[in-house]
Enzyme design. Structure first.
Site, PDB file in Angstrom:
ATOM      1  N   HIS A 260     -17.160  42.013  25.630  1.00  0.00           N
ATOM      2  CA  HIS A 260     -18.134  41.010  26.069  1.00  0.00           C
ATOM      3  C   HIS A 260     -18.139  40.830  27.587  1.00  0.00           C
ATOM      4  CE1 HIS A 260     -19.579  39.476  22.157  1.00  0.00           C
ATOM      5  NE2 HIS A 260     -18.415  39.926  21.751  1.00  0.00           N
TER       6      HIS A 260
ATOM      7  N   HIS B  21      -6.190  42.253  13.650  1.00  0.00           N
ATOM      8  CA  HIS B  21      -6.773  42.530  14.957  1.00  0.00           C
ATOM      9  C   HIS B  21      -5.655  42.724  15.983  1.00  0.00           C
ATOM     10  CE1 HIS B  21     -11.152  42.325  15.049  1.00  0.00           C
ATOM     11  NE2 HIS B  21     -11.085  41.480  14.025  1.00  0.00           N
TER      12      HIS B  21
ATOM     13  N   ASP C 193     -19.436  45.139  11.493  1.00  0.00           N
ATOM     14  CA  ASP C 193     -19.804  46.159  10.514  1.00  0.00           C
ATOM     15  C   ASP C 193     -19.038  45.930   9.222  1.00  0.00           C
ATOM     16  OD1 ASP C 193     -21.462  48.355  12.010  1.00  0.00           O
ATOM     17  OD2 ASP C 193     -19.812  47.896  13.369  1.00  0.00           O
TER      18      ASP C 193
END
Length: 396
Positions: free
Chosen positions: A17, A104, A347
């Site tokens: 980002h 993650h 996704d």
């Protein structure tokens, strides 16, 4: 580190980002025609928002060449590639101020650096692969121009749904149709299917498996198979830099990968050597020269870590995407138990978009190996011919 390759060296930059992502490529040969139109097709195949099977994040991923070319020709100097991030939503990740997301890199990055990107996955995000794909497109253009190399990847499984050749290989059988597919499959054929599976019998079930996971706010994994055709024999190094070792390194550096197998892979361990051995036969190459080929290709085009001129093929395993919208019981950074319901766009399955990433990393490996071999053969050509009776080297 953030660099890959020795002579064809790629350094990627950017977070998920931040303002932009991209790469710097050092070692691209001068004199090759190159514009953005050579790079954009692979980035377009990788970009989000392609169908209802992928993340809805809307990024055009338009690449700009900032350096290293003039009048559409490479100069031999570093090539800088720049891709803006447009559809940024940092506010979707406010919960990560309190929770490390399960599976993650939030927790591991914090342990390594003492700080982490506050939104998205930062450098662990798949947005980092934009630089790899852009660089791979340049490597691939050189390889195709110089040698006619063709690299095609496709989705071979989604969850429990597999192309038939996988099931047959697991049972110790060989599917002749699989090797025909490796010889003939093209990118347009792969892209004609939303899942990027060229098998009409398996694709609909794969699509349903992805949609099921999406409807349940869940995710699913899968595999990508890749073939590299017309690879020159003699690429790769003995011992630690074997060509399959470099391919494994490249593939397992892609986000979400969990496995790599080349040639017969794990199913080959159930075969006898009398079946698995690739016998040599005489062949005539495209230049009309007599050379050697193999009757089978369980080796996957590499023997002793060095390419033998046959198709190189391998399979890469991708785990289910870690970001899901289901509430998950987990712990906060302070150890306090809590419930995390992640937001953001993700996704439900990454394999369809991973296809061009796998192709690009394969191109980077082969390109680097080609330049290393070029340096060896050029150095040898400057020496007087040694008195050795080697018919292949000296034409005796």
């Amino acid at each position: 580190m953030s660099s890959f390759g020795q002579l064809f060296r790629v350094t990627t930059f950017g977070e998920s980002h931040c303002k932009a992502v991209g790469c710097v490529i050092d070692g691209c040969p001068p004199g090759m025609q190159l514009t953005e139109t050579d790079i954009q097709p692979q980035l377009t195949r990788r970009r989000p928002g392609q169908s209802n099977l992928t993340t809805p994040r809307d990024e055009k991923d338009q690449v700009v060449i900032q350096s290293g070319t003039e009048f559409g020709v490479t100069l031999g100097t570093p090539i800088g590639l720049f891709v803006p991030n447009q559809d940024q939503r940092p506010h979707d990740y406010s919960e990560t101020d309190f929770f490390p997301r399960p599976s993650h890199a939030d927790w591991t990055y914090l342990q390594k650096y003492g700080v982490k990107a506050s939104s998205g996955g930062g450098r662990s995000s798949a947005r980092e692969t934009i630089g790899r794909v852009a660089a791979g497109a340049i490597a691939e253009k050189y390889l195709h121009t110089a040698y006619g190399v063709e690299i095609v990847a496709f989705v071979s499984s989604v969850g429990p749904v597999e192309m038939p050749f996988i099931q047959q290989m697991r049972s110790g059988k060989t599917d002749p149709g699989f090797f025909t597919l490796l010889n003939e499959v093209t990118r347009p054929q792969v892209d004609a299917d939303a899942v990027r599976c060229p098998d009409a019998s398996a694709s609909p079930a794969m699509c349903q498996e992805i949609l099921r996971a999406k409807e349940e706010s869940d995710s699913i994994g899968g595999t990508v198979t890749c073939v590299i055709r017309k690879v020159p024999a003699g690429l790769g190094e003995p011992c630690f830099d074997k060509l399959e070792a470099k391919l494994a390194h490249a593939m397992l550096s892609i986000p979400a990968t969990k496995g790599f197998e080349i040639g017969s892979g794990f199913p080959g361990t159930a075969m006898n050597g009398s079946v698995h051995n690739d016998a040599f036969v005489s062949r005539t190459d495209e230049q009309g020269q007599t050379t050697l080929g193999t009757t089978s290709n369980y080796s996957g085009g590499i023997q002793g870590g060095i390419s033998n001129g046959e198709n190189i093929y391998f399979r890469v395993a991708f785990k289910p995407p870690a970001t899901i919208s289901q509430a998950q019981n987990t712990a906060k950074y302070n150890g306090e138990a809590g419930v995390l319901a992640a937001r953001g766009r993700h996704d439900p399955c990454v394999v369809a978009r991973a296809v061009p990433i796998v192709e690009s990393m394969a191109a980077l490996v082969v390109m680097d190996a080609v330049l290393i071999q070029h340096s060896r053969t050029m150095s040898t050509s400057l020496l007087p011919v040694a008195e050795k009776k080697n018919p292949l080297m000296y034409g005796i």
